[in-house]
Design an enzyme around this catalytic site. Structure first.
Site, PDB file in Angstrom:
ATOM      1  N   ARG A 104       1.104  14.804  13.027  1.00  0.00           N
ATOM      2  CA  ARG A 104       1.893  14.456  11.835  1.00  0.00           C
ATOM      3  C   ARG A 104       2.102  15.713  10.992  1.00  0.00           C
ATOM      4  O   ARG A 104       1.391  15.978  10.033  1.00  0.00           O
ATOM      5  CB  ARG A 104       1.189  13.353  11.055  1.00  0.00           C
ATOM      6  CG  ARG A 104       1.058  12.094  11.911  1.00  0.00           C
ATOM      7  CD  ARG A 104       0.411  10.952  11.202  1.00  0.00           C
ATOM      8  NE  ARG A 104       1.287  10.391  10.171  1.00  0.00           N
ATOM      9  CZ  ARG A 104       0.900   9.357   9.416  1.00  0.00           C
ATOM     10  NH1 ARG A 104      -0.315   8.885   9.543  1.00  0.00           N
ATOM     11  NH2 ARG A 104       1.716   8.866   8.510  1.00  0.00           N
TER      12      ARG A 104
ATOM     13  N   CYS B 203      -4.295  11.932  13.391  1.00  0.00           N
ATOM     14  CA  CYS B 203      -4.739  10.537  13.297  1.00  0.00           C
ATOM     15  C   CYS B 203      -4.340   9.828  14.587  1.00  0.00           C
ATOM     16  O   CYS B 203      -3.715  10.396  15.470  1.00  0.00           O
ATOM     17  CB  CYS B 203      -4.139   9.861  12.073  1.00  0.00           C
ATOM     18  SG  CYS B 203      -2.401   9.611  12.193  1.00  0.00           S
TER      19      CYS B 203
ATOM     20  N   ARG C 243      -3.765  10.420   5.014  1.00  0.00           N
ATOM     21  CA  ARG C 243      -2.625  11.350   5.047  1.00  0.00           C
ATOM     22  C   ARG C 243      -1.813  11.306   3.762  1.00  0.00           C
ATOM     23  O   ARG C 243      -1.249  12.309   3.346  1.00  0.00           O
ATOM     24  CB  ARG C 243      -1.734  10.974   6.224  1.00  0.00           C
ATOM     25  CG  ARG C 243      -0.480  11.788   6.229  1.00  0.00           C
ATOM     26  CD  ARG C 243       0.445  11.445   7.320  1.00  0.00           C
ATOM     27  NE  ARG C 243       1.730  12.056   7.089  1.00  0.00           N
ATOM     28  CZ  ARG C 243       2.046  13.306   7.422  1.00  0.00           C
ATOM     29  NH1 ARG C 243       1.122  14.065   7.966  1.00  0.00           N
ATOM     30  NH2 ARG C 243       3.234  13.796   7.192  1.00  0.00           N
TER      31      ARG C 243
ATOM     32  N   LYS D 176       0.851  -1.203   0.000  1.00  0.00           N
ATOM     33  CA  LYS D 176       0.000   0.000   0.000  1.00  0.00           C
ATOM     34  C   LYS D 176       0.888   1.254   0.000  1.00  0.00           C
ATOM     35  O   LYS D 176       0.655   2.179  -0.764  1.00  0.00           O
ATOM     36  CB  LYS D 176      -0.870  -0.008   1.249  1.00  0.00           C
ATOM     37  CG  LYS D 176      -1.459   1.332   1.658  1.00  0.00           C
ATOM     38  CD  LYS D 176      -2.321   1.253   2.893  1.00  0.00           C
ATOM     39  CE  LYS D 176      -1.569   1.475   4.174  1.00  0.00           C
ATOM     40  NZ  LYS D 176      -1.235   2.875   4.490  1.00  0.00           N
ATOM     41  N   ASN D 177       1.922   1.249   0.816  1.00  0.00           N
ATOM     42  CA  ASN D 177       2.727   2.470   0.979  1.00  0.00           C
ATOM     43  C   ASN D 177       3.702   2.719  -0.162  1.00  0.00           C
ATOM     44  O   ASN D 177       4.273   3.798  -0.261  1.00  0.00           O
ATOM     45  CB  ASN D 177       3.451   2.436   2.326  1.00  0.00           C
ATOM     46  CG  ASN D 177       2.473   2.609   3.482  1.00  0.00           C
ATOM     47  OD1 ASN D 177       1.285   2.864   3.272  1.00  0.00           O
ATOM     48  ND2 ASN D 177       2.956   2.435   4.697  1.00  0.00           N
TER      49      ASN D 177
ATOM     50  N   ASP E 204       5.813   0.698  11.879  1.00  0.00           N
ATOM     51  CA  ASP E 204       4.541   0.077  11.462  1.00  0.00           C
ATOM     52  C   ASP E 204       4.408  -1.364  11.947  1.00  0.00           C
ATOM     53  O   ASP E 204       3.358  -1.980  11.742  1.00  0.00           O
ATOM     54  CB  ASP E 204       4.396   0.115   9.939  1.00  0.00           C
ATOM     55  CG  ASP E 204       4.201   1.536   9.444  1.00  0.00           C
ATOM     56  OD1 ASP E 204       4.301   1.764   8.224  1.00  0.00           O
ATOM     57  OD2 ASP E 204       3.967   2.425  10.286  1.00  0.00           O
TER      58      ASP E 204
ATOM     59  N   ARG F  51      -8.127  -0.902   6.017  1.00  0.00           N
ATOM     60  CA  ARG F  51      -7.321   0.133   5.344  1.00  0.00           C
ATOM     61  C   ARG F  51      -5.947  -0.412   4.964  1.00  0.00           C
ATOM     62  O   ARG F  51      -5.322   0.067   4.031  1.00  0.00           O
ATOM     63  CB  ARG F  51      -7.118   1.342   6.270  1.00  0.00           C
ATOM     64  CG  ARG F  51      -8.325   2.241   6.414  1.00  0.00           C
ATOM     65  CD  ARG F  51      -7.935   3.510   7.139  1.00  0.00           C
ATOM     66  NE  ARG F  51      -6.805   4.152   6.464  1.00  0.00           N
ATOM     67  CZ  ARG F  51      -5.982   5.012   7.076  1.00  0.00           C
ATOM     68  NH1 ARG F  51      -6.153   5.297   8.345  1.00  0.00           N
ATOM     69  NH2 ARG F  51      -4.989   5.580   6.422  1.00  0.00           N
TER      70      ARG F  51
HETATM   71  C1  EPZ Z   1       4.864   6.961   6.064  1.00  0.00           C
HETATM   72  O1  EPZ Z   1       4.175   8.039   6.650  1.00  0.00           O
HETATM   73  C2  EPZ Z   1       3.926   5.766   6.103  1.00  0.00           C
HETATM   74  N1  EPZ Z   1       2.702   6.064   5.370  1.00  0.00           N
HETATM   75  C3  EPZ Z   1       3.582   5.418   7.553  1.00  0.00           C
HETATM   76  O2  EPZ Z   1       2.800   4.226   7.516  1.00  0.00           O
HETATM   77  C4  EPZ Z   1       4.866   5.132   8.312  1.00  0.00           C
HETATM   78  O3  EPZ Z   1       4.557   4.873   9.669  1.00  0.00           O
HETATM   79  C5  EPZ Z   1       5.789   6.343   8.203  1.00  0.00           C
HETATM   80  O4  EPZ Z   1       6.046   6.648   6.816  1.00  0.00           O
HETATM   81  C6  EPZ Z   1       7.136   6.091   8.866  1.00  0.00           C
HETATM   82  O5  EPZ Z   1       7.760   4.987   8.277  1.00  0.00           O
HETATM   83  C7  EPZ Z   1       2.703   5.999   4.024  1.00  0.00           C
HETATM   84  O6  EPZ Z   1       3.707   5.731   3.400  1.00  0.00           O
HETATM   85  C8  EPZ Z   1       1.395   6.258   3.340  1.00  0.00           C
HETATM   86  P1  EPZ Z   1       7.135  10.301   7.921  1.00  0.00           P
HETATM   87  P2  EPZ Z   1       4.803   9.544   6.584  1.00  0.00           P
HETATM   88  O7  EPZ Z   1       6.982  11.598   7.226  1.00  0.00           O
HETATM   89  O8  EPZ Z   1       5.607   9.693   5.362  1.00  0.00           O
HETATM   90  C9  EPZ Z   1       7.904  13.489  11.305  1.00  0.00           C
HETATM   91  C10 EPZ Z   1       0.936   2.876   7.923  1.00  0.00           C
HETATM   92  O9  EPZ Z   1       0.649   2.316   8.988  1.00  0.00           O
HETATM   93  N2  EPZ Z   1       7.695  14.502  10.252  1.00  0.00           N
HETATM   94  O10 EPZ Z   1       8.214   9.382   7.481  1.00  0.00           O
HETATM   95  O11 EPZ Z   1       3.690  10.483   6.825  1.00  0.00           O
HETATM   96  C11 EPZ Z   1       6.652  12.682  11.607  1.00  0.00           C
HETATM   97  O12 EPZ Z   1       5.812  13.359  12.517  1.00  0.00           O
HETATM   98  C12 EPZ Z   1       1.427   4.298   7.955  1.00  0.00           C
HETATM   99  O13 EPZ Z   1       0.899   2.333   6.794  1.00  0.00           O
HETATM  100  C13 EPZ Z   1       7.918  15.849  10.564  1.00  0.00           C
HETATM  101  O14 EPZ Z   1       8.282  16.194  11.687  1.00  0.00           O
HETATM  102  O15 EPZ Z   1       5.753   9.525   7.841  1.00  0.00           O
HETATM  103  C14 EPZ Z   1       7.242  11.423  12.177  1.00  0.00           C
HETATM  104  O16 EPZ Z   1       7.567  11.642  13.525  1.00  0.00           O
HETATM  105  C15 EPZ Z   1       1.265   4.930   9.315  1.00  0.00           C
HETATM  106  N3  EPZ Z   1       7.712  16.780   9.583  1.00  0.00           N
HETATM  107  C16 EPZ Z   1       8.529  11.217  11.362  1.00  0.00           C
HETATM  108  O17 EPZ Z   1       8.830  12.514  10.830  1.00  0.00           O
HETATM  109  C17 EPZ Z   1       7.331  16.442   8.314  1.00  0.00           C
HETATM  110  O18 EPZ Z   1       7.179  17.339   7.463  1.00  0.00           O
HETATM  111  C18 EPZ Z   1       8.407  10.224  10.220  1.00  0.00           C
HETATM  112  O19 EPZ Z   1       7.250  10.574   9.491  1.00  0.00           O
HETATM  113  C19 EPZ Z   1       7.116  15.060   8.021  1.00  0.00           C
HETATM  114  C20 EPZ Z   1       7.307  14.116   9.002  1.00  0.00           C
END
Ligand code: EPZ
Length: 425
Positions: free
Chosen positions: A122, A117, A93, A22-23, A309, A401
């Protein structure tokens, strides 16, 4: 609203096959925006997030069709409305990752800030910082990111690290925009997740010039145009890891097909560390566990570290370990909605800030529980497979989902899961 009724304890044994990721599929669907014409994505899972993303693409002007075999065709010939509406983006998201492609294709975009969420706050500040570095004018108005790149995108050296390390969708957004920028972009502290690698490989198939793929330093040489893609998405490593935890907690033996062990080395290392055997076999692996698992410590980190995850699923597994484990969540410090629910099933858990001490118990006990984020819900399924009695899981749509008809895939290998309800969300 559907519920699951799950009888336990059971022992899983047999063969399961992992679906497409999915991701990986979601940002690749967004990449279709970059090249006018018909792109085809093969192997995407049939999940609500995928169909919601398809609705988002239709809303901006694409035509999206899904064939009987699941292949998704995205015709992005005309993008009439470069706007990601709140009503759709709030459901998922990943909608944020149309921002980069829309700016590269249309020169402007408005995308709703994603809502909160179950796993916590996020932000998208790093997405915004990276795109501004490429020359995008960005303002926040009424909950929307209002972005203008009519002066064009220009390549830059960009640092995309944040307080929690790299950002997966932030890397995707900036990388996609940079493919059509003037000049070369270097992304330092890029996310290295296999899903980002899959997107980069797809972009290169479209004619992009990306090197350093799979490393924290991506170099993107801008090109004038890209062509539509035909692409096969990688297997879902998180689904594979979920099945591994299910095999282990039920002291079973699962042959997991279509699983790339190389994407899960941190997880395989932990499984072997706690006494679970994991053997590579043809296109997948065999995961078996004969007795109780040993305790361990898990800290979630960006790839190639232990994936956030799979944190909830492994908490369920370690709830039955012979001793005390500690789980530290370094990516989403609030990602513990599953703790209270697992405690209802007699797990002995103590939350200390962004860590949980898991004191192993002899058995879990069935109880009515509530699903929340999709991975926490998978943890409840795993716990229910080993718990004594009948567990009722409410709000099953969270599981749907991230996992396509999980009951139809686990029941043939020994699970006793009944879905009840009218299918509404
Ligand atoms: C992706 O989300 C995945 N979703 C998430 O999977 C996964 O948990 C996450 O990456 C981490 O591996 C999809 O790919 C659709 P991040 P993403 O930006 O990209 C912080 C699932 O269960 N951050 O890598 O949104 C953030 O708060 C989902 O399938 C900032 O601070 O996650 C987090 O602490 C849940 N500022 C960390 O970075 C930003 O602008 C990593 O988040 C962006 C992120």
């Amino acid at each position: 609203m559907d519920i699951f009724r799950i009888e336990g304890p059971v022992r899983l044994s047999g063969t399961v096959s992992v679906n497409g990721s999915k991701n990986a599929a979601l940002p690749i669907m967004a990449a279709a925006i970059l090249a006018p014409g018909k792109s085809v994505l093969r192997g995407a899972p049939r999940l609500s997030d995928i169909s919601v993303f398809g609705q988002l693409l239709v809303d901006i002007g694409c035509k999206v069709t899904t064939a009987a075999n699941g292949d998704i065709t995205i015709d992005s010939t005309s993008i009439g409305k470069p706007v990601g509406e709140y009503d759709i983006v709030r459901k998922m998201r990943a909608g944020i990752c149309i921002l980069g492609p829309l700016l590269a294709r249309c020169g402007k975009a408005q995308v709703s800030m994603p809502g909160g969420c179950a796993i916590g706050y996020r932000p998208v500040d790093i997405h915004i910082r990276g795109l501004r570095e490429l020359g995008v004018q960005i303002d926040l108005e009424n909950g929307y990111i209002v972005a203008d790149a009519t002066k064009g995108l220009r390549g830059r050296e960009i640092f995309l690290g944040g307080p929690f390390g790299s950002t997966v969708l932030g890397t995707a957004n900036v990388m996609m925009a940079a493919t059509l920028a003037k000049g070369t972009t270097v992304i330092e502290s890029a996310a290295c997740e296999p899903e980002v690698t899959d997107l980069a490989n797809c972009l290169n198939k479209m004619g992009a010039k990306i090197t350093g793929i799979g490393s924290p330093r991506l170099i993107i040489e801008g090109v004038k145009q890209l062509k539509p893609f035909e692409y096969d998405v990688i297997p879902d490593r998180i689904e594979a890891g979920t099945f591994m935890a299910a095999a282990a907690i039920t002291k079973g033996c699962l042959h997991i097909q279509n699983c790339r062990l190389g994407d899960l080395m941190a997880v395989v290392d932990k499984l072997r560390n706690i006494g679970v055997t994991v053997e590579a076999e043809n296109s997948g692996c065999i995961v078996a566990c004969s007795g109780h698992v040993r305790p361990t410590d898990i800290t979630t980190q960006p790839y190639p570290g232990f994936p956030t995850d799979l944190q909830a699923q492994f908490m369920a597994l370690l709830a039955l370990a012979e001793g005390n484990s500690i789980i530290i969540e370094k990516i989403f410090p609030d990602r513990f909605m599953h703790v209270a629910e697992l405690a209802r099933m007699a797990a002995d858990l103590r939350k200390e800030g962004a860590a949980v001490i898991v004191s192993g118990v002899k058995k879990l006990v069935a109880a009515p529980v509530m699903a929340s984020d999709l991975r926490a819900s998978a943890a409840l399924v795993i716990a229910a497979l080993a718990a004594e009695g009948t567990t009722i899981i409410n709000r099953v749509y969270h599981i749907d989902r991230g996992y396509e008809k999980i009951e139809e895939r686990l029941n043939p290998v020994g699970a006793k899961i009944t879905r009840e309800g009218d299918g509404s969300v």
